[in-house]
Each structure stands twice: as C-alpha cells, then as structure tokens.
Scaffold this motif. Structure first.
Motif, PDB file in Angstrom:
ATOM      1  N   ALA A  49       0.843  -1.202   0.000  1.00 28.12           N
ATOM      2  CA  ALA A  49       0.000   0.000   0.000  1.00 28.12           C
ATOM      3  C   ALA A  49       0.878   1.252   0.000  1.00 28.12           C
ATOM      4  N   GLN A  50       1.982   1.179   0.730  1.00 25.78           N
ATOM      5  CA  GLN A  50       2.875   2.337   0.799  1.00 25.78           C
ATOM      6  C   GLN A  50       3.553   2.609  -0.555  1.00 25.78           C
ATOM      7  N   ARG A  53       0.117   2.175  -3.287  1.00 28.98           N
ATOM      8  CA  ARG A  53      -1.250   2.312  -2.772  1.00 28.98           C
ATOM      9  C   ARG A  53      -2.104   1.160  -3.308  1.00 28.98           C
ATOM     10  N   ARG A 284      -1.768   3.679  -7.267  1.00 23.85           N
ATOM     11  CA  ARG A 284      -1.089   4.893  -7.729  1.00 23.85           C
ATOM     12  C   ARG A 284       0.160   4.512  -8.530  1.00 23.85           C
TER      13      ARG A 284
END
Ligand code: NAD
Length: 453
Positions: A49-50, A53, A284
C-alpha cells in the motif's frame, strides 16, 4: 574486488557442500517461505500500500495468494519433480540404465521489478528452491517498502548459508552481474533485459528474461459488449495499469468503438465511482518519474473520458484515448499506466496485420462470441501467452507456462515450468563394466565389421 564476490563465493561453497540437494532441505525452505507470508501478511500488505497504494484485495489475489499456491504446489510435487526420469533405450543399451537427472544449476540470481514486487521475486524463488539451488535475490529499489521487508525479514525464514538478499539499484545490480552465476532470472523492461543478457554472455550463463511490451486486445463486433468492457476495464486499470500482461491498446471497428466507449465508462464508474481519485480500489503510479512519463502519454490522440491527474498523489484517472495515430507517443512504448487507447481497424484480418507488424507481445487477447474469430487470432499471430474472452486469467493456471517470446522475453515459469527452468536436465547412462564381447563389435579394425550396408 567486486563488492558481492564474497557473497557469491560463500553461496557457491554452500551449494558444493550438497546442503540444498535433499528434498527435506528444499521443503523446509518452502515452508519457511509460507511462514514468511503468513506471519508478515499485514506488514506486506502495508508495504504494498505504501509503495503503490495497492488495494489489499489486489495485493491478496495478485501477490500473496499466487505465491502461496506456487509454494503449496511445489511442496506437494517436490518428490515427483525431483525423480530421475527414465527414458526408452536402443538395442546397444538394453541392459543399461538411462535417465534424465534434474540437477540444480548452482548459484542463481533473481532480479525483480517493482510492479508486483512480492510475486515476481517469490514465484521464481519457489522454482529455484524446489530445484535445489542457492539464490541471490535482488528486489527492486523502486518499491522501497517491500524491498525493506524482503531485505530485513525474509532472510530470517531461509537458510542463511544458501540464500542472500542484495539491495540497491542499477549500480549494485551491475556490480552483481559481473560475478559468475549459474543461472540468471530477470524480470523487468526490455532495455535492462539487454544489459542483463550482455552481462550473462560474459560467463555464458543461461538466462530467463521476463520482459514487457505492448499487449494488443482485439474486440470483435460480435461480442457481449458490457461483459467485454468490464473485463477490459478491470485488467487495464488493475494496479493502475502497471501490469506487464495488461492490454496496452484495443483494436476494434469504428462501430464497436462507439459502443465500447460508454460501456467502458460505465464499467469504470461501477468500479471506482464518479470520482476515481477518492476510490480506495485504484492504485497509484510507483514514482514521480514514472508519473511524469505516463502523464505525458495523455497528450496522444483525444481523451474520450478520464484524463485527470494529480502529481502530488501520483494519481492518473482511468483514461480512454481515441483518434490515436500509430506514430503517437502512446503507441511507441509500453504504457504501464491506467491509459487505454482504442485504435480502429476494419475487422479481424486488419487487426492481425497490425499485430504482426509489431514486436511479439507478452500477451494477446481476443474477445468474440464467434470462436472462429478467437481461433483465427490465435492461429495467425504469436505472443508469450493468449487468452480468449478475458484478460490475464491464463496466468492463474500453474499448469500453463508463463513467459514471453521475441522482444517480450525468453524462457517460461510457473508451476512445474519453474522447476524445469531452474534445473539442468542431465542426460545420464549407467552401463555395466562387463559385456566386453558385445562392446568389442564397435572397435577397429572396422574392416572386420559388417554393418550390412
Ligand atoms: P526495470 O527493468 O527498470 O528494473 C528491474 C530490475 O532491474 C530492478 O531490480 C532494477 O534495480 C534493475 N535495474 C534497473 N536498471 C538497471 C540497469 N541499468 N542495470 C542493471 N540493473 C538495472 O523494470 P521495472 O521498471 O522495475 O519493471 C517494469 C518493466 O518490467 C515493464 O517493462 C514490464 O512490462 C516488465 N515486467 C515484465 C514482467 C514479465 O513477467 N514479463 C513482469 C513484470 C514487469
């Protein structure tokens, strides 16, 4: 002195000690990998996710569960895969033993990219472990959170003498590649693939290259419109389009294009809502540099829908482009982002001619209710893999080889294909020391031999 020479040397010594040969050792490492995924699931989901995303659902199905099913298959099949394969014999070898030994190569290098940073590192690793190799793992520096977990946590679950993780970017990878490996498995773009192949040639090291390219998607007039739109939209915008097997562009008739546009827009709204930027289900772009590259491609042709972007968030809206020319930038490189150009052709023949003019893609898709059209596309083109009436579902089968052809790469893996990739097939014949009378039939002087010619 090369900074990684000692690492490679100590792995080579571990390999020569014979430690990786027994099935029990291999199974223990595979079980370690399973524990790594289970015990660190939350931190892996957080890292994905980091970096991208990545929505947890996408991480689960495309990263974690794929690795788990590969591990479980290898664990269940290890003994049968490892077994010597006895082969048929000729008259002269009837009393002998002839077999193929699946021999580990030795010290293997696996270089991974950032778009599926876990899957594309661990799935090859499963094959390399199952085949009995020692391994250097080189994760991508771009997906830095996953890189950190792989660097810091993964080694705790594997034998330290046989597996090493090297961190860094092009500079470290280049230094690593100066060393002699027994096999190199690279996933990444075609330009870096050439660099890896040139380095491998210095030591005549065999390689697998899993590369990218532009995957065509043909949509026939005779199709279930909304089903096609849903499937195309899902696999184009999955992971924000950063998928090596995503459809890069659609080919269809002008009439189909007019129908497909609202159907694709409907699918996008159903999936991500009216404001996709606020959807938790859209990933993203990996980095500011890639964001600028992908955003630059929005200038090709005309935006039919989407087109918005936000540099701060590295967000690009799911976008469909029309009126795109073959010479436009979006058709010159792999898009690797949430942009789908639609190009028009008169029908399947013109679509085939269009595809054949280009480099062989990693994947090719054809949508039609007429199976003859799907088969025509399959029969008259070439690509790494093919899926009729859906996108990238062919990857979910461990019974199918996965890999490119031509510019999209060489070699295959997944399931048993991974085991075979990381094994040298050693042809062996064990003969009796006796029976010399029979053997003497082949010795000179040949004048006494009657071959009946
Ligand atoms: P990349 O080629 O930039 O990077 C891959 C790896 O190579 C990284 O570990 C990186 O550190 C290293 N690297 C980068 N530049 C290097 C250099 N000059 N010298 C030596 N090493 C270098 O690839 P990427 O951008 O991370 O991934 C995207 C590409 O990978 C796309 O083209 C995509 O299609 C392709 N890809 C292919 C597959 C497949 O299975 N065929 C899967 C995923 C991605």
């Amino acid at each position: 002195m090369n900074p990684f020479a000692d690492t490679v040397q100590s792995l080579r010594e571990a390999f020569h000690s014979g430690k990786t040969r027994p099935a029990e050792f291999r199974a223990a490492q595979l079980e370690g990998l399973n524990r790594f995924l289970k015990e660190n699931r939350d931190s892996l989901l957080a890292a994905l996710a980091q970096d991208l995303r990545k929505p947890p659902f996408e991480s689960e199905i495309s990263e974690i569960s794929i690795c788990q099913s590969e591990i479980n298959l290898a664990l269940n099949s290890l003994h049968s895969w490892m077994k010597d394969e006895h082969v048929s014999k000729n008259l002269a070898t009837q009393l002998d033993s002839a077999f193929i030994r699946k021999e580990p190569y030795g010290v293997v290098l696996i270089i991974a990219p950032w778009n599926y940073p876990l899957n594309l590192m661990l799935v090859p690793l499963v094959g390399a472990i199952a085949a009995g190799n020692c391994v250097v793992l080189k994760p991508s520096e771009m997906s830095s959170s996953v890189e950190k977990v792989i660097g810091e946590v993964l080694p705790r679950y594997l034998d330290k003498n046989c597996f090493a993780v090297v961190l860094g970017g092009p500079q470290e990878t280049s230094a690593l590649l100066e060393n002699r490996f027994d096999y190199i498995f690279f996933t990444g773009n075609t330009t870096v693939g050439r660099i890896v192949m040139a380095a491998a040639s210095q030591h005549l090291t065999p390689i697998t290259l899993e590369l990218g390219g532009k995957n065509p998607c043909y949509v026939d007039d005779n199709c279930d419109l909304q089903n096609v739109a849903n499937r195309v939209a899902w696999f184009r915008f999955f992971n924000a389009g950063q998928t090596c097997v995503a459809p890069d562009y659609v080919l269809c008739s002008p009439e189909m294009r007019e129908k497909l546009l609202p159907a694709l827009q409907h699918a996008v709204t159903q999936f991500y809502g009216k404001d996709p930027q606020s959807s938790p289900d859209l990933a993203r772009i990996i980095s500011p540099k890639h964001f600028l590259r992908v955003r630059g491609l929005l200038g090709s042709g005309r935006v039919a829908f989407g087109g918005q972007s936000d540099e701060q968030e590295r967000y690009i809206a799911p976008t469909v482009l029309v009126d795109v020319k073959e010479t436009d930038p979006v058709m010159q490189e792999e898009i690797f982002g949430p942009i789908l150009p639609i190009l028009t052709v008169s029908g399947v023949e013109e679509a085939i001619a269009f595809i054949r003019k280009r480099e062989k893609p990693l994947a090719l898709y054809a949508f039609s209710n007429d199976s003859k059209v799907v088969h025509q596309m399959l029969d008259q083109t070439s690509s790494g893999g093919f899926c009729g009436n859906d996108g990238f579902m062919h990857l979910t089968l461990t019974t199918l080889p996965f890999g490119g052809v031509g510019n999209s790469g060489m070699g295959t893996y997944h399931g048993k294909f991974s085991f075979d990739t990381f094994s040298h097939q050693r042809g062996c014949l064990l003969r009796s020391a006796g029976l010399e009378k029979f053997n003497s039939l082949r010795y000179p002087p040949y004048a006494q031999r009657n071959l009946g010619l």
